[in-house]
Design a protein around this motif. Structure first.
Motif, PDB file in Angstrom:
ATOM      1  N   VAL A   1       0.843  -1.202   0.000  1.00 57.38           N
ATOM      2  CA  VAL A   1       0.000   0.000   0.000  1.00 57.38           C
ATOM      3  C   VAL A   1       0.884   1.260   0.000  1.00 57.38           C
ATOM      4  O   VAL A   1       0.647   2.200  -0.759  1.00 57.38           O
ATOM      5  CB  VAL A   1      -0.960   0.001   1.211  1.00 57.38           C
ATOM      6  N   ARG A   2       1.929   1.237   0.814  1.00 56.85           N
ATOM      7  CA  ARG A   2       2.816   2.415   0.862  1.00 56.85           C
ATOM      8  C   ARG A   2       3.459   2.669  -0.488  1.00 56.85           C
ATOM      9  O   ARG A   2       3.539   3.811  -0.941  1.00 56.85           O
ATOM     10  CB  ARG A   2       3.912   2.204   1.901  1.00 56.85           C
ATOM     11  N   ALA A   3       3.940   1.607  -1.117  1.00 52.29           N
ATOM     12  CA  ALA A   3       4.573   1.780  -2.426  1.00 52.29           C
ATOM     13  C   ALA A   3       3.546   2.301  -3.427  1.00 52.29           C
ATOM     14  O   ALA A   3       3.843   3.196  -4.224  1.00 52.29           O
ATOM     15  CB  ALA A   3       5.157   0.449  -2.894  1.00 52.29           C
ATOM     16  N   GLY A   4       2.332   1.777  -3.362  1.00 48.30           N
ATOM     17  CA  GLY A   4       1.287   2.185  -4.304  1.00 48.30           C
ATOM     18  C   GLY A   4       0.905   3.649  -4.149  1.00 48.30           C
ATOM     19  O   GLY A   4       0.829   4.380  -5.125  1.00 48.30           O
ATOM     20  N   VAL A   5       0.689   4.083  -2.927  1.00 53.30           N
ATOM     21  CA  VAL A   5       0.258   5.476  -2.757  1.00 53.30           C
ATOM     22  C   VAL A   5       1.402   6.448  -3.045  1.00 53.30           C
ATOM     23  O   VAL A   5       1.167   7.565  -3.497  1.00 53.30           O
ATOM     24  CB  VAL A   5      -0.320   5.773  -1.348  1.00 53.30           C
TER      25      VAL A   5
END
Lengths: 219, 219
Positions: free
Chosen positions: B210-214
DNA sequence: TTGCTCCTCACGTCACGTGAGGTGGC
DNA sequence: TTGCTCCTCACGTCACGTGAGGTGGC
């Protein structure tokens, strides 16, 4: 590289790294950059890789520095596998910095096999660019996947995890979309910060539910 | 209640709480239990609720103790809403401990509206027992949901998050099932510990994605 | 010459943990 | 009487952060 170059290069992967932290790690004997005649620290490629190893161990395995130093000592004395890579050509390294690590570099930094990295790519869990580069966070992904593999969780089991993470990123995307399409620079900057905050909140909510669920499994 | 009773009651929700931590919080002026003639600390129900508030702020909002103390001071001086509840009947409180909090208690401890709690129950995000009790972690769930609601994320948006968390718990369940069905007590204990570890690894992998995606959303 | 970066050294901080030595409660 | 719980007080620890005061590099 001088200290500011090192901070800049590590910042994407480790945002909390600071000048005083690097000094502290040196004082604790975890790295030893050479010095110029005037006393300025000069970090080699090998030093930066060593720092990456230290910071990864801290972040992904919550190891105290004392333990990380012991592991480094073992590696230095050649009793373990050379998980801390030897210095490489500076030219190649310089070209790599803005592009993210290659598959081999991710395997190396995560101290996992190249086969595991390939499996994760095949399963769609890691997504290299056309130039064969990965996101810096892929190192964290492979170390976690390696720990899970030790317990019999294979790459294919992790597909639903990846796709649910994708859906949550989509949700964040929808929410910040109106802001991002505005013309003011401040609105777009705010959209970025908001996206990070929302992602964090969603991830923590998910974590809370998983923790509650697994603690119910064995009361 | 003596100090060991407090530790026992808080242990489920806050496993890291220790004797020395409670002493430290007292030294820092965050709580002030009365003393017996012999100097033993005697914690009231209100003291325990106050501790719960402090520990929740630390865990869910990463606030330093200095800031938490200021908030408590404001609440004490009556300038804010009474988020730290008044002491209640000891009988009712004692019955509640082994069962988990009620819907009202979760709303109170999370400092959120009862409406929000009801919405989360309706959406299937919180699942009360037939006796109307919730998991202690529900307090964390409602505070996170309240933060998300401020940005327009509603309960219905969170359904897929909850169901994906459920699926990941199922995955853990499948993996530890062989161990849990064994007769040896040690095998069953190991199954419990393994389930917690696997859940943690899955949650961290999800968080990383999720962190990489956002962070890709707003470069 | 002028910012800017970098240096050391001392001290501070945050959140506890540890252990010695002693007393209270059932 | 005997474990067990609880107490204080001093000191330790872990991972840094914060200046003051000074020097180096382009």
């Amino acid at each position: 590289m001088r200290i500011s170059d090192v901070l800049r290069e590590l910042h994407d992967e480790f945002p909390s790294v600071s000048h005083s932290k690097l000094r502290f790690l040196e004082e604790q004997g975890l790295i030893e950059p050479v010095r110029t005649a005037a006393g300025y620290r000069q970090y080699s490629r090998a030093d930066v890789e060593r720092l990456r190893f230290v910071l990864t161990q801290q972040r992904d395995h919550y190891l105290p520095l004392r333990v990380i130093r012991e592991r480094l000592d073992e590696l230095d004395s050649g009793r373990g596998a050379p998980a801390v890579p030897a210095p490489r050509a500076v030219g190649a390294a310089r070209a790599q910095a803005p592009q993210g690590p290659t598959l081999d570099e991710v395997a190396e930094r995560g101290a996992v096999s190249r086969e595991l990295v390939d499996d994760l790519v095949t399963a769609g869990l890691l997504r290299p660019t056309s130039a064969g580069r990965l996101d810096p966070r892929s190192v964290e992904v492979v170390t976690l996947a390696a720990s899970l593999a030790e317990h019999g969780v294979e790459a294919r089991h992790l597909r639903s995890l990846r796709s649910s993470a994708d859906r949550h990123v989509d949700l964040v995307d929808q929410i910040v979309a109106p802001l991002r399409s505005q013309q003011a620079v401040s609105a777009r900057a705010h959209a970025g910060a908001l996206a990070v905050d929302l992602g964090e909140l969603l991830a923590r909510l998910h974590t809370t539910w998983v923790r509650a669920g697994v603690s119910d499994l064995a009361p």
